[in-house]
Design a protein around this motif. Structure first.
Motif, PDB file in Angstrom:
ATOM      1  N   ASN A 115      42.250  35.840  32.210  1.00  0.00           N
ATOM      2  CA  ASN A 115      41.043  35.183  32.822  1.00  0.00           C
ATOM      3  C   ASN A 115      40.299  35.973  33.905  1.00  0.00           C
ATOM      4  O   ASN A 115      39.279  35.569  34.038  1.00  0.00           O
ATOM      5  N   THR A 117      39.730  39.160  33.681  1.00  0.00           N
ATOM      6  CA  THR A 117      38.854  40.071  32.999  1.00  0.00           C
ATOM      7  C   THR A 117      37.550  39.194  32.414  1.00  0.00           C
ATOM      8  O   THR A 117      36.532  39.841  32.737  1.00  0.00           O
ATOM      9  N   ASN A 118      37.785  37.928  31.820  1.00  0.00           N
ATOM     10  CA  ASN A 118      36.475  37.269  31.177  1.00  0.00           C
ATOM     11  C   ASN A 118      35.750  36.770  32.191  1.00  0.00           C
ATOM     12  O   ASN A 118      34.444  37.015  32.415  1.00  0.00           O
ATOM     13  N   ALA A 160      31.083  35.708  28.979  1.00  0.00           N
ATOM     14  CA  ALA A 160      32.759  35.529  29.259  1.00  0.00           C
ATOM     15  C   ALA A 160      33.341  34.644  28.390  1.00  0.00           C
ATOM     16  O   ALA A 160      34.725  35.114  28.009  1.00  0.00           O
ATOM     17  N   SER A 161      32.821  33.862  27.650  1.00  0.00           N
ATOM     18  CA  SER A 161      33.533  33.030  26.793  1.00  0.00           C
ATOM     19  C   SER A 161      33.690  33.828  25.443  1.00  0.00           C
ATOM     20  O   SER A 161      34.775  33.808  24.726  1.00  0.00           O
ATOM     21  N   GLY A 163      34.466  37.051  25.663  1.00  0.00           N
ATOM     22  CA  GLY A 163      35.664  37.896  26.145  1.00  0.00           C
ATOM     23  C   GLY A 163      36.937  37.355  25.357  1.00  0.00           C
ATOM     24  O   GLY A 163      37.991  37.808  24.946  1.00  0.00           O
ATOM     25  N   PHE A 164      36.995  35.958  25.719  1.00  0.00           N
ATOM     26  CA  PHE A 164      38.119  35.223  25.166  1.00  0.00           C
ATOM     27  C   PHE A 164      38.478  35.487  23.664  1.00  0.00           C
ATOM     28  O   PHE A 164      39.363  35.544  23.147  1.00  0.00           O
ATOM     29  N   GLN A 167      39.900  38.671  22.944  1.00  0.00           N
ATOM     30  CA  GLN A 167      41.365  38.546  23.392  1.00  0.00           C
ATOM     31  C   GLN A 167      42.324  37.784  22.075  1.00  0.00           C
ATOM     32  O   GLN A 167      43.280  38.314  21.999  1.00  0.00           O
TER      33      GLN A 167
END
Length: 239
Positions: A115, A117-118, A160-161, A163-164, A167
């Motif tokens: 979280n 990180t994103n 940011a979204s 990034g998830f 992951q």
């Protein structure tokens, strides 16, 4: 179905991937502390506290996205980057995320590195890169600052979204009902809408501060215009 949390819940990503991103987040935040100390002064320190409190409040607006513990919300990375800079801004967002996870149970503690990180790192970094570009090509007027704030906020939320999505691709353990392309599209589409709201809030907030105390907007102090002689103060008065 798992209990819906504000951020990524425990169990969505496997332990090894979560550990790698926790180490990455810790390393980047350490760098932020070292670099941010250079920026802290009598103006920036109290502003950082206000920014963190504001981000905490806006992140309470939560929008369910998927059925297995993932949700979307306002991030605040662009707002932090504009007002207190990228280094201190990332720390502000990270502190909010830590408090939410440890005190309020928003987001899994084991997922904290993901979280951070994103939202604190990727979101703030993407926002500041756009801010640095736009403030050098747009006029230093209220309209130019508003466009900068809006666009950087919107893009940072979408980044940011994604990034998830990365992951989840590396170590997702829960069936989210989409293939990777579908997941990326769902996250981007929903966060694009959220980003519009965040962009409006960010632009309004930054413009309000800039009209009263332009010296408190870090980006206006730190980023020099291409042609200083033609600069028009955001506050609207000739200097």
């Amino acid at each position: 179905m798992e209990t819906l949390a504000m951020h990524i819940s425990n169990g969505i990503i496997n332990g090894p991937v979560a550990a790698v991103f926790a180490a990455f987040a810790l390393a980047v935040l350490t760098l932020c502390v070292l670099r941010g100390r250079r920026d802290l002064d009598d103006r920036l320190a109290p502003m950082a506290g206000l920014v963190a409190a504001f981000i905490f409040a806006v992140q309470m607006l939560n929008f369910p996205i998927l059925t297995a513990g993932v949700s979307g919300h306002l991030l605040g990375g662009a707002l932090a980057a504009l007002l207190v800079g990228p280094w201190v801004g990332a720390l502000c967002v990270a502190v909010v995320l830590v408090v939410q996870a440890l005190v309020f149970g928003d987001g899994g503690v084991a997922m904290l590195g993901l979280n951070v990180t994103n939202m604190a790192i990727l979101g703030t970094a993407a926002a500041y890169l756009l801010i640095a570009l736009l403030l050098r090509v747009l006029p230093r007027t209220p309209a130019g600052l508003a466009v900068t704030a809006f666009v950087s906020a919107l893009v940072s939320v979408v980044v940011a979204s994604q990034g998830f999505v990365l992951q989840y691709w590396l170590g997702g353990t829960t069936d989210l009902g989409n293939n990777l392309t579908g997941l990326a599209g769902t996250m981007a589409g929903v966060h694009l809408l959220i980003g519009i709201g965040e962009g409006l809030i960010t632009a309004t907030t930054v413009l309000t501060v800039a009209k009263v105390r332009p010296d408190l907007v870090y980006a206006l102090r730190a980023l020099k215009p291409v042609a200083p002689a033609t600069r028009v103060p955001v506050a609207g008065s000739a200097r």
